[in-house]
Structures are given as structure tokens and as C-alpha cells.
Design a protein around this motif. Sequence first.
Motif, short mmCIF file in Angstrom:
data_model
loop_
_atom_site.label_atom_id
_atom_site.label_comp_id
_atom_site.label_asym_id
_atom_site.label_seq_id
_atom_site.Cartn_x
_atom_site.Cartn_y
_atom_site.Cartn_z
N ASP A 162 0.85 -1.19 0.00
CA ASP A 162 0.00 0.00 0.00
C ASP A 162 0.89 1.25 0.00
N GLU A 163 1.02 1.89 -1.16
CA GLU A 163 1.83 3.11 -1.32
C GLU A 163 3.24 2.94 -0.75
N PRO A 164 4.02 1.99 -1.26
CA PRO A 164 5.32 1.68 -0.65
C PRO A 164 6.35 2.80 -0.74
N THR A 165 6.20 3.74 -1.68
CA THR A 165 7.21 4.79 -1.82
C THR A 165 6.75 6.15 -1.31
N THR A 166 5.57 6.20 -0.71
CA THR A 166 5.08 7.47 -0.16
C THR A 166 5.92 7.91 1.03
N GLY A 167 6.28 9.19 1.06
CA GLY A 167 6.96 9.75 2.23
C GLY A 167 8.46 9.56 2.27
N VAL A 168 9.05 9.07 1.17
CA VAL A 168 10.51 8.93 1.14
C VAL A 168 11.06 9.70 -0.05
N ASP A 169 12.36 10.01 -0.01
CA ASP A 169 12.98 10.76 -1.09
C ASP A 169 13.12 9.88 -2.34
N PRO A 170 13.35 10.49 -3.52
CA PRO A 170 13.39 9.72 -4.77
C PRO A 170 14.43 8.60 -4.80
N ILE A 171 15.59 8.82 -4.17
CA ILE A 171 16.62 7.78 -4.17
C ILE A 171 16.18 6.58 -3.33
N THR A 172 15.61 6.86 -2.16
CA THR A 172 15.09 5.78 -1.32
C THR A 172 13.93 5.08 -2.00
N ALA A 173 13.07 5.86 -2.69
CA ALA A 173 11.95 5.27 -3.41
C ALA A 173 12.44 4.29 -4.48
N ASP A 174 13.49 4.67 -5.18
CA ASP A 174 14.02 3.78 -6.22
C ASP A 174 14.60 2.51 -5.61
#
Length: 257
Positions: A162-174
Amino acid sequence: MIELIDVSKNLGGKQVLDHMSLSVEEGETKVIIGRSGVGKSVTLKHIVRLMEPDEGGVRVEGKDVLALQGKELNELHMEIGLVFQGGALFDSLTVGENVGFILREHMSMAQSEIDKRVRESLALVGLYDVEHYMPADLSGGMKKRVALARAICTRPKIILYDEPTTGVDPITADAINQLIDELHDKLKVTSIVVTHDMRSAYKVADRIAMLYEGKIIAEGTPDEIRYSHDPYVHQFITGAAHGPITDGQNSNGRNGG
């Protein structure tokens, strides 16, 4: 592997799902996209029966989820790992206790076996020697990884994100996107990823489905969605301020009545 059949759900007078159908093949990573509040998370909750539909059916591995009771329902929950939006870690428990929580509560395992499984699960998400940390000591990205380790600790057949990349910066999201791909390959799981982050959707999906006004209005491969001529899909994936979604048109207009 997973089927939602004509599922309808009304919450607080709003028709969140309206005879919505979706199927996910074994081993597939299906990404559900759509604006906030359209029912993406509600869809996941129906699969694990945290919610029940007003109408329609839900099947997992051919089993009628709504008919399961007691032991059978617990077995279903052991086969599905759910990564909640924001992680939903227990603040009063250590990382190790968080990851091993489901094993302690629902499985007959010796503590030594639980500890071993916890270490293995943390290693799978790239974390080592963090079992005694508290959630407050972790960065946002580490919390996401711990939540994922908890979800895979039972060695599930299905993982719901459920929205695994919400709330983190783009590098962490990747990094999280890469981790989703790695776990899919290592554990051979079937996955559903709910997101409005199109970069994430394109990276992890085998197929992408767009949810709008209670229904799946488009589905295809990442490239088919990326180059879709559907004006609703195009507006969403490009993030355009103006278009049929925001300019007052509705599903009746879209579907011709």
C-alpha cells in the motif's frame, strides 16, 4: 491467484467501489494506480478481508475469501503479506519484535527459530544487526524495509503493498522499487502494488490497472499505459492539472451512460 468479481463498497455514503472486477495471475506484479481516495487501499483490504464487500466476491487461490472462517481464514492471512502505508510498526516493540510479531502470535515456532527467521527476513531487505533498534531510531526508508521484512516473515505467496514509496525521497523510493523486484524474483510471489507514483509503477509492474470512480477503466503493460490515448489515463499519468478527471466530467459521460 487473486480475483475480485463485481465488488461494490459504499463507505459513508460514497460509492468507493462500483461493481469493480480485477484479476491477478500467479507470479504477476499488478500495479493499481489512481488518485487518492479512489479505493486503491480499500481494494487491498477486501483481499485480506479487513473489509467485506456490499456486493460481489473475492477469491484467492480459488477459495471464496468471504466463506473462510477460523483456521482457514488464519491460514489465508499467513499466505498474504501486507505492507501498510507508512509501515505501521509498533512503536513500543524493537525491530526484531516487530518483524517476528506474526510468527509469535499465530505460529507454533520456538523462539530460536523465530529469531533465525527474523534475521533472514531482515537480510532479504538489506538490513543487518538492527533487531534491537526501536522504530524511533530508524530513517523513513529503514522503516519501510522493516515493514517489508515483517510482511515476508511468514514466507507468503502473495504480497500487497500500500503506497510503498510514499513519504521517502526519490533515491530511497528507487531502492524500494528495486527491492520489490528482487523479492518478487527471490520469493516467487504474486504482488499487488497500490501507488500514485508512476515512476514506481513503470519500474515494478508486469501490468498496470487504473481505478477511477469505482471501476478499473484501463489495464495494460507499462508501455500500453504509458502511451495510452485514453484521456483519463493520459491526464493521470502526466499529472496534468486540466483534463476529464478534474474538469467536471464523470464516469457516466465517459462510459456513455
